[in-house]
Each structure stands twice: as C-alpha cells, then as structure tokens.
Design a protein around this motif. Structure first.
Motif, PDB file in Angstrom:
ATOM      1  N   ILE A  54       0.849  -1.198   0.000  1.00 50.28           N
ATOM      2  CA  ILE A  54       0.000   0.000   0.000  1.00 50.28           C
ATOM      3  C   ILE A  54       0.885   1.249   0.000  1.00 50.28           C
ATOM      4  CG2 ILE A  54      -1.618   1.365   1.392  1.00 50.28           C
ATOM      5  CD1 ILE A  54      -2.921  -1.366   2.183  1.00 50.28           C
ATOM      6  N   PHE A  55       1.942   1.233   0.789  1.00 50.34           N
ATOM      7  CA  PHE A  55       2.897   2.346   0.832  1.00 50.34           C
ATOM      8  C   PHE A  55       3.497   2.577  -0.555  1.00 50.34           C
ATOM      9  CE2 PHE A  55       7.095   4.169   1.291  1.00 50.34           C
ATOM     10  CZ  PHE A  55       6.958   5.116   2.295  1.00 50.34           C
ATOM     11  N   ILE A  56       3.895   1.512  -1.212  1.00 51.34           N
ATOM     12  CA  ILE A  56       4.484   1.609  -2.554  1.00 51.34           C
ATOM     13  C   ILE A  56       3.456   2.164  -3.543  1.00 51.34           C
ATOM     14  CG2 ILE A  56       5.423   0.281  -4.494  1.00 51.34           C
ATOM     15  CD1 ILE A  56       6.597  -1.661  -2.327  1.00 51.34           C
ATOM     16  N   ARG A  57       2.238   1.623  -3.512  1.00 50.56           N
ATOM     17  CA  ARG A  57       1.191   2.079  -4.436  1.00 50.56           C
ATOM     18  C   ARG A  57       0.899   3.569  -4.238  1.00 50.56           C
ATOM     19  NH1 ARG A  57      -3.981   0.865  -2.581  1.00 50.56           N
ATOM     20  NH2 ARG A  57      -4.118   3.077  -2.234  1.00 50.56           N
ATOM     21  N   ARG A  58       0.734   3.980  -3.001  1.00 49.68           N
ATOM     22  CA  ARG A  58       0.436   5.396  -2.722  1.00 49.68           C
ATOM     23  C   ARG A  58       1.604   6.287  -3.156  1.00 49.68           C
ATOM     24  NH1 ARG A  58      -2.789   8.199  -2.903  1.00 49.68           N
ATOM     25  NH2 ARG A  58      -2.357   9.558  -1.168  1.00 49.68           N
ATOM     26  N   SER A  59       2.823   5.831  -2.928  1.00 45.22           N
ATOM     27  CA  SER A  59       3.999   6.598  -3.344  1.00 45.22           C
ATOM     28  C   SER A  59       4.028   6.744  -4.867  1.00 45.22           C
ATOM     29  CB  SER A  59       5.281   5.926  -2.857  1.00 45.22           C
ATOM     30  OG  SER A  59       5.312   5.886  -1.448  1.00 45.22           O
ATOM     31  N   GLY A  63       3.667  10.045  -7.643  1.00 41.39           N
ATOM     32  CA  GLY A  63       4.686  10.311  -8.649  1.00 41.39           C
ATOM     33  C   GLY A  63       6.110   9.999  -8.259  1.00 41.39           C
ATOM     34  N   PHE A  64       6.316   9.361  -7.106  1.00 45.73           N
ATOM     35  CA  PHE A  64       7.673   8.982  -6.729  1.00 45.73           C
ATOM     36  C   PHE A  64       8.172   7.885  -7.678  1.00 45.73           C
ATOM     37  CE2 PHE A  64       6.266  10.826  -2.698  1.00 45.73           C
ATOM     38  CZ  PHE A  64       7.398  11.512  -2.288  1.00 45.73           C
ATOM     39  N   THR A  65       9.445   7.965  -8.041  1.00 45.84           N
ATOM     40  CA  THR A  65      10.049   6.918  -8.856  1.00 45.84           C
ATOM     41  C   THR A  65      10.308   5.691  -7.984  1.00 45.84           C
ATOM     42  OG1 THR A  65      12.327   7.569  -8.381  1.00 45.84           O
ATOM     43  CG2 THR A  65      11.234   8.666 -10.274  1.00 45.84           C
ATOM     44  N   LEU A  72      12.758   5.960   0.342  1.00 48.74           N
ATOM     45  CA  LEU A  72      11.792   6.202   1.416  1.00 48.74           C
ATOM     46  C   LEU A  72      11.636   4.968   2.305  1.00 48.74           C
ATOM     47  CD1 LEU A  72       8.994   8.151  -0.503  1.00 48.74           C
ATOM     48  CD2 LEU A  72      10.490   9.051   1.291  1.00 48.74           C
ATOM     49  N   LEU A  73      11.541   3.803   1.678  1.00 49.07           N
ATOM     50  CA  LEU A  73      11.411   2.562   2.461  1.00 49.07           C
ATOM     51  C   LEU A  73      12.647   2.346   3.332  1.00 49.07           C
ATOM     52  CD1 LEU A  73       9.785   0.247  -0.215  1.00 49.07           C
ATOM     53  CD2 LEU A  73       8.747   0.941   1.960  1.00 49.07           C
ATOM     54  N   GLY A  74      13.810   2.683   2.801  1.00 41.83           N
ATOM     55  CA  GLY A  74      15.041   2.582   3.593  1.00 41.83           C
ATOM     56  C   GLY A  74      14.998   3.498   4.799  1.00 41.83           C
ATOM     57  N   ALA A  89      10.444  14.455   0.534  1.00 33.02           N
ATOM     58  CA  ALA A  89       9.131  14.846   0.007  1.00 33.02           C
ATOM     59  C   ALA A  89       9.188  16.240  -0.618  1.00 33.02           C
ATOM     60  CB  ALA A  89       8.086  14.796   1.113  1.00 33.02           C
ATOM     61  N   LEU A  90       9.894  17.155   0.013  1.00 32.27           N
ATOM     62  CA  LEU A  90      10.004  18.505  -0.530  1.00 32.27           C
ATOM     63  C   LEU A  90      10.802  18.525  -1.831  1.00 32.27           C
ATOM     64  CD1 LEU A  90      10.486  20.584   2.748  1.00 32.27           C
ATOM     65  CD2 LEU A  90       8.447  20.475   1.273  1.00 32.27           C
TER      66      LEU A  90
END
Length: 134
Positions: A54-59, A63-65, A72-74, A89-90
């Motif tokens: 879910i975290f990956i899908r939302r990211s 538009g995150f690559t 981010l997961l790291g 994020a900024l």
C-alpha cells in the motif's frame, strides 16, 4: 494485539489495488520482499507485506520513482527522522512543480499555435511549422 492475516497473491492484489504482475515485478526488483511459499509453491503474504505494498502504491500515485520509493522505504526501515522524510518529500514536490510549469508552457504553446491554425485545406499549417522547428 490483532491477529496476523495471510493472503495469497490474488487477495493481496485485491486489497491493495496493485496488479498481480506488478506485485511479482516489485518482488523481482527487491522493492517487496519475496514471501514464503506453501508446499504447493503458492506465495503467502502477511500484513507487513500488505502495508508495504500500500505504501508503494500510494507513493507511485504521488509520482515517486521506484528509486525514490526504495529510498523512502530505507528511511522507514532505518528509523529515519521525520525531517529526512520531509526533505525527500520537498525535493519531490519541487520536481512536480517544475513539471507543472513545463506542462503549462506546453499548453500555452499548443493553444496559441492551434488558435493560429485555420484548419481547412490550406497547405500551410502553423502547427506543423512549430513542430518542424529545430
């Protein structure tokens, strides 16, 4: 403490809205850890994989690559401070704003060019002229 749930790949796909082939791809590239398998070789996912997916899908929706998501997961797994996540994020927000500005420029150019075009059967076309410039 809530009981842990186990999911097959189809059920995981339904719960997360992520296509089964995409789940397999995320496993292949190491974004989603490979789950244990049953004796029949079926994947068995737990709540942790559901939450991560879910975290990956939302990211991705934001538009995150894939590399940014990996980063981010790291941060999440490494217990990174919120400030570091905010910094990432900024930086992404800055990229999005740059893309929006580019899209607005493209929109203006195309709208202006299309407005100069009379259509019809004339051999000269302002749209083709703009697209042909080097």
């Amino acid at each position: 403490m809530a009981a842990s749930h186990e999911f097959g790949i189809g059920e995981l796909s339904q719960h997360t809205g992520v296509n089964i082939e995409t789940v397999r791809y995320y496993e292949k590239i190491g974004l989603l850890p490979r789950p244990p398998r049953t004796e029949g070789r079926h994947r068995i996912y737990a709540d942790a994989q559901l939450k991560r997916l879910i975290f990956i899908r939302r990211s991705r929706e934001l538009g995150f690559t894939l590399d940014e998501i990996r980063n981010l997961l790291g941060m999440v797994e490494g217990g990174c401070a919120c400030g570091e996540v905010q910094k990432a994020a900024l930086a992404h927000l800055k990229t999005i704003r740059r893309k929006i500005a580019d899209l607005r420029r493209m929109e203006r150019t195309l709208a202006d060019t299309a407005a100069r075009c009379e259509g019809g059967t004339a051999p000269e076309c302002p749209i083709i002229d703009v697209l042909s410039r080097g």
